[in-house]
Write a protein that holds these residues in place. Structure first.
Motif, PDB file in Angstrom:
ATOM      1  N   GLN A  19      54.434  29.881  10.308  1.00 43.27           N
ATOM      2  CA  GLN A  19      54.601  31.133  11.048  1.00 43.27           C
ATOM      3  C   GLN A  19      54.414  30.885  12.544  1.00 43.27           C
ATOM      4  O   GLN A  19      53.636  30.030  12.953  1.00 43.27           O
ATOM      5  N   VAL A  20      55.148  31.686  13.328  1.00 40.56           N
ATOM      6  CA  VAL A  20      55.108  31.559  14.781  1.00 40.56           C
ATOM      7  C   VAL A  20      54.992  32.941  15.394  1.00 40.56           C
ATOM      8  O   VAL A  20      55.571  33.907  14.887  1.00 40.56           O
ATOM      9  N   LYS A  21      54.229  33.048  16.478  1.00 38.05           N
ATOM     10  CA  LYS A  21      54.193  34.273  17.275  1.00 38.05           C
ATOM     11  C   LYS A  21      54.121  33.876  18.741  1.00 38.05           C
ATOM     12  O   LYS A  21      53.729  32.764  19.083  1.00 38.05           O
ATOM     13  N   SER A  22      54.530  34.801  19.616  1.00 37.33           N
ATOM     14  CA  SER A  22      54.509  34.564  21.055  1.00 37.33           C
ATOM     15  C   SER A  22      53.684  35.632  21.741  1.00 37.33           C
ATOM     16  O   SER A  22      53.651  36.783  21.296  1.00 37.33           O
ATOM     17  N   GLU A  23      53.042  35.242  22.839  1.00 32.06           N
ATOM     18  CA  GLU A  23      52.225  36.164  23.631  1.00 32.06           C
ATOM     19  C   GLU A  23      52.537  35.956  25.114  1.00 32.06           C
ATOM     20  O   GLU A  23      52.639  34.817  25.569  1.00 32.06           O
ATOM     21  N   PHE A  24      52.694  37.049  25.843  1.00 31.36           N
ATOM     22  CA  PHE A  24      52.834  36.992  27.294  1.00 31.36           C
ATOM     23  C   PHE A  24      51.682  37.796  27.867  1.00 31.36           C
ATOM     24  O   PHE A  24      51.532  38.983  27.564  1.00 31.36           O
ATOM     25  N   ILE A  25      50.846  37.145  28.673  1.00 31.58           N
ATOM     26  CA  ILE A  25      49.609  37.765  29.135  1.00 31.58           C
ATOM     27  C   ILE A  25      49.572  37.755  30.663  1.00 31.58           C
ATOM     28  O   ILE A  25      49.805  36.720  31.291  1.00 31.58           O
ATOM     29  N   ILE A  26      49.288  38.914  31.225  1.00 32.04           N
ATOM     30  CA  ILE A  26      49.119  39.059  32.671  1.00 32.04           C
ATOM     31  C   ILE A  26      47.632  39.293  32.904  1.00 32.04           C
ATOM     32  O   ILE A  26      47.043  40.195  32.296  1.00 32.04           O
ATOM     33  N   THR A  27      47.014  38.490  33.774  1.00 33.78           N
ATOM     34  CA  THR A  27      45.579  38.608  34.008  1.00 33.78           C
ATOM     35  C   THR A  27      45.288  38.813  35.490  1.00 33.78           C
ATOM     36  O   THR A  27      46.095  38.458  36.348  1.00 33.78           O
ATOM     37  N   SER A  28      44.107  39.386  35.754  1.00 31.14           N
ATOM     38  CA  SER A  28      43.662  39.553  37.133  1.00 31.14           C
ATOM     39  C   SER A  28      42.144  39.551  37.193  1.00 31.14           C
ATOM     40  O   SER A  28      41.486  40.258  36.428  1.00 31.14           O
ATOM     41  N   ASN A  29      41.617  38.751  38.114  1.00 32.35           N
ATOM     42  CA  ASN A  29      40.181  38.772  38.394  1.00 32.35           C
ATOM     43  C   ASN A  29      39.843  39.860  39.404  1.00 32.35           C
ATOM     44  O   ASN A  29      38.701  40.306  39.484  1.00 32.35           O
ATOM     45  N   GLU A  30      40.846  40.274  40.190  1.00 32.47           N
ATOM     46  CA  GLU A  30      40.622  41.224  41.282  1.00 32.47           C
ATOM     47  C   GLU A  30      40.850  42.675  40.889  1.00 32.47           C
ATOM     48  O   GLU A  30      40.134  43.563  41.352  1.00 32.47           O
ATOM     49  N   LEU A  31      41.869  42.930  40.084  1.00 27.74           N
ATOM     50  CA  LEU A  31      42.262  44.308  39.776  1.00 27.74           C
ATOM     51  C   LEU A  31      41.625  44.812  38.493  1.00 27.74           C
ATOM     52  O   LEU A  31      41.445  44.051  37.537  1.00 27.74           O
ATOM     53  N   SER A  32      41.327  46.100  38.471  1.00 29.67           N
ATOM     54  CA  SER A  32      40.897  46.721  37.222  1.00 29.67           C
ATOM     55  C   SER A  32      42.127  46.925  36.347  1.00 29.67           C
ATOM     56  O   SER A  32      43.271  46.851  36.825  1.00 29.67           O
ATOM     57  N   LEU A  33      41.919  47.198  35.084  1.00 40.67           N
ATOM     58  CA  LEU A  33      43.040  47.474  34.190  1.00 40.67           C
ATOM     59  C   LEU A  33      43.831  48.674  34.683  1.00 40.67           C
ATOM     60  O   LEU A  33      45.062  48.649  34.703  1.00 40.67           O
ATOM     61  N   LYS A  34      43.145  49.714  35.128  1.00 40.11           N
ATOM     62  CA  LYS A  34      43.830  50.905  35.634  1.00 40.11           C
ATOM     63  C   LYS A  34      44.710  50.563  36.831  1.00 40.11           C
ATOM     64  O   LYS A  34      45.853  51.014  36.918  1.00 40.11           O
ATOM     65  N   GLN A  35      44.204  49.746  37.749  1.00 42.60           N
ATOM     66  CA  GLN A  35      45.004  49.337  38.908  1.00 42.60           C
ATOM     67  C   GLN A  35      46.235  48.545  38.465  1.00 42.60           C
ATOM     68  O   GLN A  35      47.326  48.726  39.007  1.00 42.60           O
ATOM     69  N   MET A  36      46.063  47.675  37.476  1.00 44.22           N
ATOM     70  CA  MET A  36      47.196  46.898  36.971  1.00 44.22           C
ATOM     71  C   MET A  36      48.254  47.820  36.364  1.00 44.22           C
ATOM     72  O   MET A  36      49.441  47.698  36.664  1.00 44.22           O
ATOM     73  N   ILE A  37      47.808  48.757  35.527  1.00 46.11           N
ATOM     74  CA  ILE A  37      48.741  49.667  34.871  1.00 46.11           C
ATOM     75  C   ILE A  37      49.435  50.549  35.893  1.00 46.11           C
ATOM     76  O   ILE A  37      50.658  50.743  35.846  1.00 46.11           O
ATOM     77  N   ASP A  38      48.670  51.085  36.856  1.00 52.01           N
ATOM     78  CA  ASP A  38      49.262  51.947  37.889  1.00 52.01           C
ATOM     79  C   ASP A  38      50.290  51.195  38.727  1.00 52.01           C
ATOM     80  O   ASP A  38      51.344  51.726  39.061  1.00 52.01           O
ATOM     81  N   THR A  39      49.996  49.947  39.066  1.00 49.13           N
ATOM     82  CA  THR A  39      50.885  49.161  39.917  1.00 49.13           C
ATOM     83  C   THR A  39      52.106  48.663  39.146  1.00 49.13           C
ATOM     84  O   THR A  39      53.224  48.714  39.643  1.00 49.13           O
ATOM     85  N   LEU A  40      51.884  48.170  37.932  1.00 51.48           N
ATOM     86  CA  LEU A  40      52.975  47.597  37.150  1.00 51.48           C
ATOM     87  C   LEU A  40      53.810  48.665  36.431  1.00 51.48           C
ATOM     88  O   LEU A  40      54.983  48.465  36.181  1.00 51.48           O
ATOM     89  N   GLY A  41      53.165  49.768  36.049  1.00 56.67           N
ATOM     90  CA  GLY A  41      53.887  50.850  35.385  1.00 56.67           C
ATOM     91  C   GLY A  41      54.050  50.685  33.885  1.00 56.67           C
ATOM     92  O   GLY A  41      54.926  51.294  33.280  1.00 56.67           O
ATOM     93  N   PHE A  42      53.217  49.857  33.256  1.00 53.86           N
ATOM     94  CA  PHE A  42      53.277  49.693  31.802  1.00 53.86           C
ATOM     95  C   PHE A  42      51.920  49.260  31.266  1.00 53.86           C
ATOM     96  O   PHE A  42      51.059  48.831  32.032  1.00 53.86           O
TER      97      PHE A  42
END
Length: 138
Positions: A5-28
């Motif tokens: 079995q195979v699966k794929s993951e795409f992960i965006i990380t940030s040490n500086e931004l909160s999750l809310k800031q990431m979602i607000d900026t990226l829009g997803f």
């Protein structure tokens, strides 16, 4: 019969931004997410915010099948990711997870389109492989 079995993951990380800031900026929001200030089970802070997109495990003898599905999902939001990458506040990582059953290894190649896509997103590439059955006595 258990199949590889195979699966794929795409992960965006940030040490500086909160999750809310990431979602607000990226829009997803992605499939999974966490905030850098989340307290983990061991009592420590997570330390980085993340948004993850992933496929489910699928029977496969060719990793291209899974990573191409995830690339197609992320393609529509790539411009937003690149814009935030230019600020230096996020990092991207693509992970291919492979559960090998009874020596049935999948074809593992990266086509040039995928390599260019990773380059555009400045994404690191990670392979997690697990060989089953795993016998500690041998």
């Amino acid at each position: 019969m258990e199949l590889t079995q195979v699966k794929s993951e795409f992960i965006i990380t940030s040490n500086e931004l909160s999750l809310k800031q990431m979602i607000d900026t990226l829009g997803f929001t992605g499939d999974y997410s966490g905030d850098k200030n989340d307290v983990l089970k061991n009592g420590q802070l997570r330390g980085e915010s993340f948004i993850e997109f992933c496929t489910e495990y699928e029977d496969s003898l060719d990793i291209h099948e899974q990573y191409s599905k995830l690339v197609a999902r992320v393609e529509g939001i790539k411009k937003n990711i690149i814009s935030l990458l230019e600020t230096g506040k996020i990092c991207c990582r693509f992970c291919i997870v492979i559960k090998i059953e009874k020596g049935n290894t999948p074809a593992m190649y990266l086509n040039s389109e995928f390599i260019n896509w990773l380059h555009e997103l400045q994404a690191e590439l990670e392979f997690d492989t697990y060989a089953n059955p795993y016998n500690l006595e041998e």
